[in-house]
Design a protein around this motif. Structure first.
Motif, PDB file in Angstrom:
ATOM      1  N   ARG A 439       0.837  -1.212   0.000  1.00 45.57           N
ATOM      2  CA  ARG A 439       0.000   0.000   0.000  1.00 45.57           C
ATOM      3  C   ARG A 439       0.870   1.259   0.000  1.00 45.57           C
ATOM      4  O   ARG A 439       0.577   2.216  -0.713  1.00 45.57           O
ATOM      5  CB  ARG A 439      -0.910  -0.019   1.219  1.00 45.57           C
ATOM      6  CG  ARG A 439      -1.807   1.191   1.370  1.00 45.57           C
ATOM      7  CD  ARG A 439      -2.837   1.271   0.265  1.00 45.57           C
ATOM      8  NE  ARG A 439      -3.790   2.331   0.514  1.00 45.57           N
ATOM      9  CZ  ARG A 439      -4.229   3.178  -0.390  1.00 45.57           C
ATOM     10  NH1 ARG A 439      -3.779   3.094  -1.650  1.00 45.57           N
ATOM     11  NH2 ARG A 439      -5.105   4.110  -0.095  1.00 45.57           N
ATOM     12  N   GLU A 442       2.224   1.732  -3.452  1.00 49.39           N
ATOM     13  CA  GLU A 442       1.172   2.259  -4.330  1.00 49.39           C
ATOM     14  C   GLU A 442       0.984   3.761  -4.120  1.00 49.39           C
ATOM     15  O   GLU A 442       0.863   4.530  -5.087  1.00 49.39           O
ATOM     16  CB  GLU A 442      -0.136   1.508  -4.054  1.00 49.39           C
ATOM     17  CG  GLU A 442      -1.311   1.964  -4.896  1.00 49.39           C
ATOM     18  CD  GLU A 442      -2.607   1.261  -4.509  1.00 49.39           C
ATOM     19  OE1 GLU A 442      -3.669   1.739  -4.925  1.00 49.39           O
ATOM     20  OE2 GLU A 442      -2.540   0.258  -3.763  1.00 49.39           O
ATOM     21  N   LEU A 443       0.979   4.201  -2.873  1.00 46.36           N
ATOM     22  CA  LEU A 443       0.818   5.630  -2.580  1.00 46.36           C
ATOM     23  C   LEU A 443       2.013   6.439  -3.084  1.00 46.36           C
ATOM     24  O   LEU A 443       1.858   7.555  -3.576  1.00 46.36           O
ATOM     25  CB  LEU A 443       0.649   5.837  -1.077  1.00 46.36           C
ATOM     26  CG  LEU A 443      -0.680   5.327  -0.494  1.00 46.36           C
ATOM     27  CD1 LEU A 443      -0.610   5.289   1.031  1.00 46.36           C
ATOM     28  CD2 LEU A 443      -1.848   6.212  -0.959  1.00 46.36           C
ATOM     29  N   ARG A 445       3.870   5.683  -5.683  1.00 46.19           N
ATOM     30  CA  ARG A 445       3.721   5.766  -7.145  1.00 46.19           C
ATOM     31  C   ARG A 445       2.699   6.830  -7.520  1.00 46.19           C
ATOM     32  O   ARG A 445       2.877   7.570  -8.496  1.00 46.19           O
ATOM     33  CB  ARG A 445       3.305   4.409  -7.714  1.00 46.19           C
ATOM     34  CG  ARG A 445       4.475   3.503  -8.085  1.00 46.19           C
ATOM     35  CD  ARG A 445       4.000   2.313  -8.906  1.00 46.19           C
ATOM     36  NE  ARG A 445       3.172   1.437  -8.113  1.00 46.19           N
ATOM     37  CZ  ARG A 445       3.561   0.258  -7.639  1.00 46.19           C
ATOM     38  NH1 ARG A 445       4.794  -0.164  -7.867  1.00 46.19           N
ATOM     39  NH2 ARG A 445       2.757  -0.503  -6.927  1.00 46.19           N
ATOM     40  N   GLN A 446       1.605   6.874  -6.764  1.00 42.45           N
ATOM     41  CA  GLN A 446       0.515   7.795  -7.104  1.00 42.45           C
ATOM     42  C   GLN A 446       0.874   9.252  -6.852  1.00 42.45           C
ATOM     43  O   GLN A 446       0.497  10.136  -7.609  1.00 42.45           O
ATOM     44  CB  GLN A 446      -0.740   7.436  -6.296  1.00 42.45           C
ATOM     45  CG  GLN A 446      -1.418   6.149  -6.734  1.00 42.45           C
ATOM     46  CD  GLN A 446      -2.595   5.816  -5.823  1.00 42.45           C
ATOM     47  OE1 GLN A 446      -2.870   6.518  -4.854  1.00 42.45           O
ATOM     48  NE2 GLN A 446      -3.288   4.730  -6.151  1.00 42.45           N
ATOM     49  N   HIS A 447       1.632   9.516  -5.779  1.00 37.44           N
ATOM     50  CA  HIS A 447       1.775  10.897  -5.329  1.00 37.44           C
ATOM     51  C   HIS A 447       3.157  11.498  -5.566  1.00 37.44           C
ATOM     52  O   HIS A 447       3.325  12.696  -5.343  1.00 37.44           O
ATOM     53  CB  HIS A 447       1.403  10.989  -3.852  1.00 37.44           C
ATOM     54  CG  HIS A 447      -0.042  10.686  -3.599  1.00 37.44           C
ATOM     55  ND1 HIS A 447      -1.061  11.576  -3.862  1.00 37.44           N
ATOM     56  CD2 HIS A 447      -0.651   9.547  -3.140  1.00 37.44           C
ATOM     57  CE1 HIS A 447      -2.222  11.025  -3.559  1.00 37.44           C
ATOM     58  NE2 HIS A 447      -2.003   9.795  -3.110  1.00 37.44           N
ATOM     59  N   CYS A 448       4.107  10.692  -6.010  1.00 36.59           N
ATOM     60  CA  CYS A 448       5.369  11.288  -6.444  1.00 36.59           C
ATOM     61  C   CYS A 448       5.155  11.969  -7.797  1.00 36.59           C
ATOM     62  O   CYS A 448       4.269  11.598  -8.566  1.00 36.59           O
ATOM     63  CB  CYS A 448       6.462  10.219  -6.559  1.00 36.59           C
ATOM     64  SG  CYS A 448       7.172   9.762  -4.965  1.00 36.59           S
ATOM     65  N   ARG A 449       5.965  12.945  -8.084  1.00 41.08           N
ATOM     66  CA  ARG A 449       5.799  13.691  -9.326  1.00 41.08           C
ATOM     67  C   ARG A 449       6.187  12.842 -10.540  1.00 41.08           C
ATOM     68  O   ARG A 449       6.953  11.880 -10.432  1.00 41.08           O
ATOM     69  CB  ARG A 449       6.681  14.938  -9.307  1.00 41.08           C
ATOM     70  CG  ARG A 449       6.459  15.874  -8.134  1.00 41.08           C
ATOM     71  CD  ARG A 449       7.524  16.965  -8.121  1.00 41.08           C
ATOM     72  NE  ARG A 449       8.855  16.389  -8.218  1.00 41.08           N
ATOM     73  CZ  ARG A 449       9.958  17.097  -8.463  1.00 41.08           C
ATOM     74  NH1 ARG A 449       9.861  18.412  -8.634  1.00 41.08           N
ATOM     75  NH2 ARG A 449      11.142  16.511  -8.514  1.00 41.08           N
ATOM     76  N   THR A 450       5.655  13.223 -11.701  1.00 40.19           N
ATOM     77  CA  THR A 450       6.080  12.594 -12.946  1.00 40.19           C
ATOM     78  C   THR A 450       7.571  12.851 -13.136  1.00 40.19           C
ATOM     79  O   THR A 450       8.034  13.983 -13.023  1.00 40.19           O
ATOM     80  CB  THR A 450       5.307  13.187 -14.140  1.00 40.19           C
ATOM     81  OG1 THR A 450       3.915  12.984 -13.929  1.00 40.19           O
ATOM     82  CG2 THR A 450       5.743  12.550 -15.449  1.00 40.19           C
ATOM     83  N   ALA A 484      -0.098  12.401   1.969  1.00 37.94           N
ATOM     84  CA  ALA A 484      -0.957  11.418   1.308  1.00 37.94           C
ATOM     85  C   ALA A 484      -0.959  10.098   2.065  1.00 37.94           C
ATOM     86  O   ALA A 484      -2.006   9.451   2.230  1.00 37.94           O
ATOM     87  CB  ALA A 484      -0.494  11.210  -0.132  1.00 37.94           C
TER      88      ALA A 484
END
Length: 588
Positions: A439, A442-443, A445-450, A484
């Motif tokens: 988890r 996953e977080l 990956r989702q909330h780090c910048r491109t 996050a």
């Protein structure tokens, strides 16, 4: 040689090559020999390996047509040697495919099989986004060579690739030829499949042939009379295979009358007679009248077609005519005549030819195994660089990436881990711990910048690389990540308390001098420890104060006990060697 003269010379060489390829595909020996005599001097003596290969390949075909198979074999060898010095491009694949066709005409099937395999491998290695006329023609000549080797499934597949490449190119004439070839190869395959008893698939293949023929007719192209006649024959054949016998007969009759009145090549006359004979035989079977005038006409057409194919050197279709003559005369109870034709077919179908088909199948199986081995190697390589639990890059992958970046300016690195992770494992289970790590990954990956890169370093510790990012920007970006994680819903994982993370940040610009990645990692690791010591659930950087929520979590003080801190941060003395602890201070 000036640049301008080089361009002119290249244009002349390419023009000569395309003219000879067009003449080769026309199945007209005289046309090829005339064209070769005219343009062969343009290809000779260039000193360039790829053009030397073409000169030798065309010379091989010319010698073969002159009845000099030994000289042709020498030229093929010379072409192959020249190709060894050429780069693996679509041009080289086309030359190999053409040489395969030459070897088939010379009845050197084993050599043709090897050349076809090499050409196929090279053609498939060309990136999908790089269509070219050379690639399109490579698939076309491969399709023709495979047809001559009785490998119709593979020939049809190559014709589809040929049409797909042609679709991406601007030349409508080449697109027309590719669609015509696709129609023809699928009609021939449909005939074979239906003869084996698979009428459903035969009908599907016939539909592909009809669709391709209709697509060719829709193009604003004016093909030659011979090409248009061949397309008419192929389309009528596809109609026949689709069961539309009455609709297919008039166009076939019209083409045959046209060929009788004109100077068409013997191969096209033979091809038309063969297709018309098959149509008439189907009509006889439908009407249950094998001995009718239509049946007799079908036999006469097959006899004529066999002679045309024998003179044109098309041994494959000559064998087909012999087999179908045996079947047609047997249906008419003309036993002696049927045995004559079938005996001729048996002699033509030599053991060497059958062995060649087996060798081709063996080569493709071997090639498939090699491709599977390559796939497995890629999987193993990915697993070596990927963390199985989270799907993130693993420590080895992170170290490799950091080594690539070297002492890149404006690189920030963050080291983070999960607060109280040992408690999750102790009070719940390691399965709960694994779920928490997944988890958190996953977080991240989702909330780090491109553009930021996330890796699992070890245990509950993660690394984030932030290229082209200064310390202040990195702290802001990672604070969003921390928030996050803290705000996520952890109830479903049945953990003792909501999960938070602590983060240490270091930047390559902070020290005022270049730093190795190991120095950068050590500095971020120290800031992580400071974040833990300062109360957890915060971001710490070298030149900035703690970035955290204002209220400590329930049941915790802003300063954790040294024992808990040691257990959480180190997870055992082997994790960060070099640290020593006492009751009041932590020193390096």
């Amino acid at each position: 040689m000036t640049a301008g003269s080089q361009v002119v010379e290249d244009a002349q060489l390419q023009s000569a090559r395309w003219r000879l390829l067009t003449a080769s595909s026309a199945a007209d020996a005289a046309a090829f020999q005339d064209t070769h005599a005219e343009v062969a001097p343009d290809l000779a003596g260039t000193g360039l390996p790829c053009w030397d290969a073409w000169a030798a390949a065309f010379a091989a075909r010319a010698r073969l047509l002159d009845g000099d198979p030994e000289g042709a074999a020498e030229d093929v060898t010379a072409a192959e040697e020249a190709l060894e010095r050429c780069r693996p491009t679509a041009e080289r694949a086309l030359t190999l495919a053409y040489l395969a066709h030459v070897q088939v005409d010379a009845d050197r099937y084993d050599a043709a099989l090897h050349l076809s395999v090499d050409a196929s491998v090279l053609a498939e290695q060309v990136p999908a986004g790089q269509p070219s006329r050379e690639l399109q023609q490579a698939h076309a000549w491969l399709s023709l060579a495979l047809t001559a080797l009785d490998l119709e499934e593979l020939a049809a597949a190559q014709s589809l690739r040929c049409a797909a490449v042609a679709e991406a190119l601007p030349d409508l004439a080449d697109r027309w030829q590719a669609l015509r070839l696709c129609a023809q190869q699928h009609a021939e395959l449909a005939q074979t499949v239906q003869r084996r008893g698979d009428s459903t698939r035969g009908a599907e293949l016939a539909t592909v042939a009809l669709t391709s023929a209709q697509a060719a007719r829709a193009l604003p192209v004016e093909p030659s009379d011979a090409d248009l006649d061949l397309l008419d024959v192929v389309q009528a054949w596809a109609l026949t295979l689709s069961g539309e016998l009455d609709d297919a007969l008039p166009p076939l009759r019209r083409v045959r009358r046209h060929l009788e009145d004109g100077a068409a090549g013997m191969w096209l006359r033979g091809y038309t007679d063969l297709v018309l004979a098959r149509l008439l035989s189907r009509r006889c079977a439908r009407d249950a009248s094998p001995g009718s005038p239509q049946g007799e006409e079908a036999v006469d057409l097959l006899v004529a077609a066999s002679g045309e194919f024998a003179r044109a050197g098309d041994r494959r279709r000559y064998r087909q005519c012999l087999l179908e003559l045996g079947q047609a005369t047997a249906a008419m109870n003309r036993t002696v005549e049927a045995l004559h034709w079938l005996e001729g077919y048996r002699h033509e179908t030599t053991r060497a030819h059958l062995r060649s088909r087996e060798l081709w199948a063996e080569l493709f199986v071997r090639r498939s195994r090699l491709r599977e081995a390559e796939r497995q190697t890629a999987v193993l390589r990915r697993h070596a660089l990927e963390d199985v639990l989270t799907g993130l890059g693993n420590r080895r992958s992170a170290e490799r990436r950091l080594t690539e970046l070297g002492d890149a300016p404006d690189l920030s690195l963050a080291v983070l881990d999960v607060d109280g992770f040992k408690t999750v494992n102790d009070q719940r289970s390691h399965l709960h711990g694994d779920a928490v790590l997944r988890r958190v990954a996953e977080l991240l990956r989702q909330h780090c910048r491109t553009g930021d890169e996330v890796y699992r370093w070890a245990g509950d510790e993660f690394v984030v690389l932030l290229p082209a990012t200064g310390e202040a920007q990195a702290v802001v970006a990672l604070e969003r990540v921390r928030e996050a994680v803290a705000a996520a819903d952890w109830a479903a994982l049945d953990v003792p308390a909501p999960i938070t993370i602590s983060i240490g940040v270091a930047s390559s610009t902070s020290a005022g001098r270049p730093r190795t990645w190991r120095e950068l990692f050590d500095s971020a690791d120290l800031q992580l420890f400071n974040a833990k010591r300062g109360g957890r659930d915060q971001v710490r950087a070298e030149h900035g104060g703690p970035q955290s929520r204002t209220t400590p979590p329930a049941g915790r003080s802003n300063r954790a006990s040294v024992d808990d801190l040691v257990a959480e941060v180190l997870g055992g003395s082997a994790r960060r060697p070099g640290w020593a602890f006492d009751e009041n201070e932590v020193v390096r």
